[in-house]
Design a protein around this motif. Structure first.
Motif, PDB file in Angstrom:
ATOM      1  N   PHE A  92      -1.637   2.825  -2.795  1.00  7.23           N
ATOM      2  CA  PHE A  92      -2.683   2.444  -4.107  1.00  7.23           C
ATOM      3  C   PHE A  92      -3.382   1.242  -3.526  1.00  7.23           C
ATOM      4  CE2 PHE A  92      -3.716  -0.186  -7.538  1.00  7.23           C
ATOM      5  CZ  PHE A  92      -4.997   0.980  -8.127  1.00  7.23           C
TER       6      PHE A  92
ATOM      7  N   GLU B 188       3.834   3.511  -6.260  1.00  2.70           N
ATOM      8  CA  GLU B 188       2.409   3.723  -6.674  1.00  2.70           C
ATOM      9  C   GLU B 188       1.774   5.096  -6.283  1.00  2.70           C
ATOM     10  OE1 GLU B 188       0.801   1.041  -8.609  1.00  2.70           O
ATOM     11  OE2 GLU B 188       2.855  -0.438  -8.144  1.00  2.70           O
ATOM     12  N   MET B 189       1.567   4.797  -4.958  1.00  2.67           N
ATOM     13  CA  MET B 189       1.011   5.949  -4.483  1.00  2.67           C
ATOM     14  C   MET B 189       1.858   6.467  -2.848  1.00  2.67           C
ATOM     15  SD  MET B 189      -2.664   6.154  -2.965  1.00  2.67           S
ATOM     16  CE  MET B 189      -3.409   6.348  -4.696  1.00  2.67           C
TER      17      MET B 189
END
Length: 120
Positions: free
Chosen positions: A34, A56-57
């Protein structure tokens, strides 16, 4: 050359950053996909080096997002991951990663990969 380095393991992030700085590269860092995506937008790196397993990503989602944005699609992406299975490599390449290196990776191999991408 400006390199965005994305990894959630801070000790490894710092170690790789120091190596790249000694080689004369400008280095931007992020600790998850992210934040990395935000850095791509604001700093416009020439090359992205990313881990795959992050909070998060993850790296897969990051690659997918970057390659779906026209103005960032051409930025080369090097995956640097401990994930060594063929399926992981296949998935990264299917998402249009340019190189896939497994950790631990000798500094010379990483520098060679960056230089190879740079010369294209």
């Amino acid at each position: 050359m400006k390199i965005l380095l994305i990894d959630d393991t801070l000790s490894l992030l710092d170690e790789i950053k120091d190596i790249l700085l000694m080689e004369g590269y400008e280095v931007i860092t992020a600790t998850n996909g992210f934040d990395g995506l935000g850095q791509v937008s604001s700093k416009k790196p020439d090359v992205i080096i990313t881990d795959l397993v992050m909070p998060e990503m993850n790296g897969y989602k990051l690659i997918e997002k970057i390659k779906s944005i026209d103005k960032f699609r051409s930025i080369p992406i090097i995956v640097l991951s401990a994930q060594a299975a063929k399926e992981d490599k296949d998935q990264a390449f299917a998402l249009k990663a340019d190189k896939y290196l497994t950790k631990p990776c000798p500094a010379t191999v990483l520098i060679d990969a960056i230089e190879e991408i740079r010369s294209k």
